[in-house]
Design an enzyme around this catalytic site. Structure first.
Site, PDB file in Angstrom:
ATOM      1  N   LYS A 263       0.838  -1.203   0.000  1.00  0.00           N
ATOM      2  CA  LYS A 263       0.000   0.000   0.000  1.00  0.00           C
ATOM      3  C   LYS A 263       0.872   1.252   0.000  1.00  0.00           C
ATOM      4  CE  LYS A 263      -3.853  -1.919   2.716  1.00  0.00           C
ATOM      5  NZ  LYS A 263      -4.939  -1.738   1.737  1.00  0.00           N
ATOM      6  N   ARG A 337     -10.358 -11.460   2.170  1.00  0.00           N
ATOM      7  CA  ARG A 337     -11.231 -12.503   1.626  1.00  0.00           C
ATOM      8  C   ARG A 337     -10.556 -13.871   1.687  1.00  0.00           C
ATOM      9  NH1 ARG A 337     -11.579  -9.310  -3.945  1.00  0.00           N
ATOM     10  NH2 ARG A 337     -11.220  -7.601  -2.474  1.00  0.00           N
TER      11      ARG A 337
HETATM   12  N1  BES Z   1      -8.095  -3.783   4.594  1.00  0.00           N
HETATM   13  C1  BES Z   1      -8.231  -3.399   3.237  1.00  0.00           C
HETATM   14  C2  BES Z   1      -9.500  -2.623   2.968  1.00  0.00           C
HETATM   15  C3  BES Z   1      -9.506  -1.188   3.413  1.00  0.00           C
HETATM   16  C4  BES Z   1      -8.748  -0.243   2.764  1.00  0.00           C
HETATM   17  C5  BES Z   1     -10.327  -0.798   4.447  1.00  0.00           C
HETATM   18  C6  BES Z   1      -8.786   1.077   3.174  1.00  0.00           C
HETATM   19  C7  BES Z   1     -10.388   0.526   4.839  1.00  0.00           C
HETATM   20  C8  BES Z   1      -9.605   1.457   4.204  1.00  0.00           C
HETATM   21  C9  BES Z   1      -8.258  -4.636   2.349  1.00  0.00           C
HETATM   22  O1  BES Z   1      -7.473  -5.688   2.760  1.00  0.00           O
HETATM   23  C10 BES Z   1      -7.722  -4.205   1.021  1.00  0.00           C
HETATM   24  O2  BES Z   1      -6.594  -3.837   0.953  1.00  0.00           O
HETATM   25  N2  BES Z   1      -8.547  -4.269  -0.013  1.00  0.00           N
HETATM   26  C11 BES Z   1      -8.165  -3.844  -1.297  1.00  0.00           C
HETATM   27  C12 BES Z   1      -8.746  -4.798  -2.305  1.00  0.00           C
HETATM   28  C13 BES Z   1      -8.207  -4.598  -3.699  1.00  0.00           C
HETATM   29  C14 BES Z   1      -6.755  -4.982  -3.753  1.00  0.00           C
HETATM   30  C15 BES Z   1      -9.022  -5.417  -4.635  1.00  0.00           C
HETATM   31  C16 BES Z   1      -8.704  -2.422  -1.515  1.00  0.00           C
HETATM   32  O3  BES Z   1      -9.812  -2.127  -1.064  1.00  0.00           O
HETATM   33  O4  BES Z   1      -7.978  -1.617  -2.071  1.00  0.00           O
HETATM   34 MN    MN Z   2      -5.472  -5.527   2.071  1.00  0.00          MN
END
Ligand code: BES
Ligand code: MN
Ligand code: ZN
Length: 479
Positions: A263, A337
């Site tokens: 990230k 997931r």
């Molecule tokens: N924990 C995150 C989701 C999230 C991101 C919650 C920002 C709250 C704020 C999750 O594990 C994630 O990173 N999801 C990705 C999925 C994507 C790679 C398809 C996302 O939401 O960017």
């Molecule tokens: Mn994630």
């Protein structure tokens, strides 16, 4: 914070010694002959106070009133939502190190939901996180007296609300703790501590047991970190063994860096909150122990860190989940997931009546619904309606999202049974479709709390959502 319910009219409220007195006035208020009635009448007449939410007047050392500070606050028609807003802003207005004892009173007869909202709001506004501060702020409000013309009528609702507050605060506490103070092992410790309470049992599985169960998807996420994974199993038994349990599954990523699909640095600290789903499950169990309803509940928490490292999973890797389905991991940041898929398969052994997973699953859900409502996904109409209703009556709102099969198209791949990501479009829904592929054996719902589980910015901190919603839902399932 200690809450107490008392039969109280405005004259009693004026006599009660306290650091701050909050008087809530609604639009059917009829003044009596007491000091507070006079104050309210004068303030309303002068236009210094209006019976609207957000309108209030703060007074100091008022003659005839024993409370040091007085807040007169409008609550419009007195709905739960209005009372919640008014009490949060009134408590915030008087919150100071010297304010230890608070009295909240209603100028006219409230609805039960409004009384509950006042308690929840006072707890919310009075909450202070102290665990990792060297000198706690000492701002804690210690005692809250809720005064009503007919307190006994509200006893049941009040006790339920106090249990909800304990659950919400337990969830907030664990979600707020930094990742190095809330590792999977420490989270397991919190669950074990809950098992000291009546009717709760806890079992914790480590890497060896999880390998034996062949939870290949969960293991894949955890393998990039030195911190060992934990799979936490909680049982609350309030009914006969013959009664099928409700299973709650909480995503327990104690830190989500994204892994190799790392990230951006900005706000990455907030990924310590990626175990908010797990924290909400712990909070629900805390409240269940208090209320001992006649139901059975199982809590499952797959907990680990998602980090880049020499052993991390790589984009393109294919793993075999506990269900036997193979998964191509195209993005290591879609890890929630993966851990949930194995927990869903594990849930089958309890022959559940219903399975609900709670997860900070997608940024896309936050974009779709913001911080007001959690995303609700379910293939079961009755379950969806019950959760929606529980959200409304607990003021812990959610909103139903679609699950059309067309949304699963993008999860198809040439290299495994399913891919862990589709395109950017409809990201919250495609994530839910992925989960649905592991939830075929029971009625299932998924709550995406990415937007609602914590607040960013100056008010950064966990909200304790959706503990109130889940508790309301569970209590309504009592026969
Ligand atoms: N924990 C995150 C989701 C999230 C991101 C919650 C920002 C709250 C704020 C999750 O594990 C994630 O990173 N999801 C990705 C999925 C994507 C790679 C398809 C996302 O939401 O960017
Ligand atoms: Mn994630
Ligand atoms: Zn995550």
């Amino acid at each position: 914070m200690n809450f107490e319910l008392k039969t109280f009219d405005l004259a009693d409220a004026a006599r009660e010694k306290c650091d701050a007195l909050i008087v809530l006035v609604n639009d059917v208020f009829k003044p009596g002959k007491d000091v507070l009635s006079t104050l309210l009448t004068q303030a309303l007449k002068a236009g210094d106070l209006e019976i609207k939410v957000g309108k209030s007047l703060v007074l100091y050392h008022t003659s005839g009133v024993a409370g040091v500070r007085v807040v007169l606050a409008g609550i419009a028609a007195g709905s739960a939502k209005d009372v919640h807003k008014a009490v949060v802003s009134a408590v915030t207005a008087v919150k100071a190190p010297k304010v230890k004892k608070l009295v909240i009173c209603f100028a006219s007869l409230p609805e039960a939901a409004a009384v509950c909202a006042a308690v929840i709001a006072a707890a919310e506004a009075g909450y202070v996180y102290t665990t990792t501060k060297s000198k706690p702020d000492g701002q804690l409000i210690q005692q809250v007296l809720v005064g009503l013309p007919n307190a006994s009528k509200f006893k049941t609702a009040f006790d339920r609300t106090l249990a909800a507050v304990l659950g919400i605060e337990y969830a907030k506490e664990w979600a707020n703790r930094p990742a190095n103070h809330a590792t999977p092992s420490l989270l397991a410790g919190a669950a074990r501590a809950l098992a000291k309470l009546p009717s709760i049992k806890c079992e914790v599985l480590g890497p060896k047991e999880v390998a034996k169960l062949a939870m290949g998807a969960f293991i894949a996420v955890a393998q990039g970190s030195e911190e060992p994974l934990r799979f936490i199993v909680l049982h609350y038994n309030g009914a006969s063994k013959a009664q099928a349990p409700t299973v709650l599954i909480g995503k327990g990523l104690t830190f989500d860096s994204g892994g190799i699909s790392i990230k951006p640095a900005a706000e990455m600290d907030e990924m310590k909150f990626d175990m908010s789903g797990a924290a909400s499950v712990l909070g629900v169990f805390r409240a269940l122990a208090e209320l001992h309803p006649a139901i059975n509940v199982v809590g499952l928490i797959p907990s680990c860190e998602n980090l880049p490292g020499g052993r991390s999973i790589k984009p393109g890797d294919v793993v075999t989940s506990m269900s036997g389905q193979t998964i191509e991991i195209l993005n290591t940041d879609a890890e929630g997931r993966l851990v949930l898929s194995d927990a869903l398969t594990y849930a089958e052994r309890f022959k559940p009546r219903v399975v609900i997973d709670i997860a900070t699953l997608t940024g896309a859900c936050m974009i779709a619904l913001g911080g007001v409502r959690s995303g609700l996904f379910s293939s079961d109409e009755t379950l969806a309606a019950s959760l929606m209703a529980a959200g409304e009556s607990s003021s812990d709102l959610c909103w139903r999202m679609p699950l059309d099969d067309e949304y699963a198209e993008g999860l198809k791949t040439n290299f495994a049974d399913v891919a862990n990501v589709a395109g950017r479009a409809g990201g919250a829904i495609t994530a839910a479709k992925f989960l649905q592929g592991f939830a075929g054996k029971f009625p299932w719902a998924h709550l995406d709390v990415a937007g609602t589980a914590w607040k960013s910015g100056l008010a950064k901190g966990a909200t304790g959502r959706p503990v109130a919603l889940l508790l309301q839902y569970l209590l309504a399932t009592q026969k």
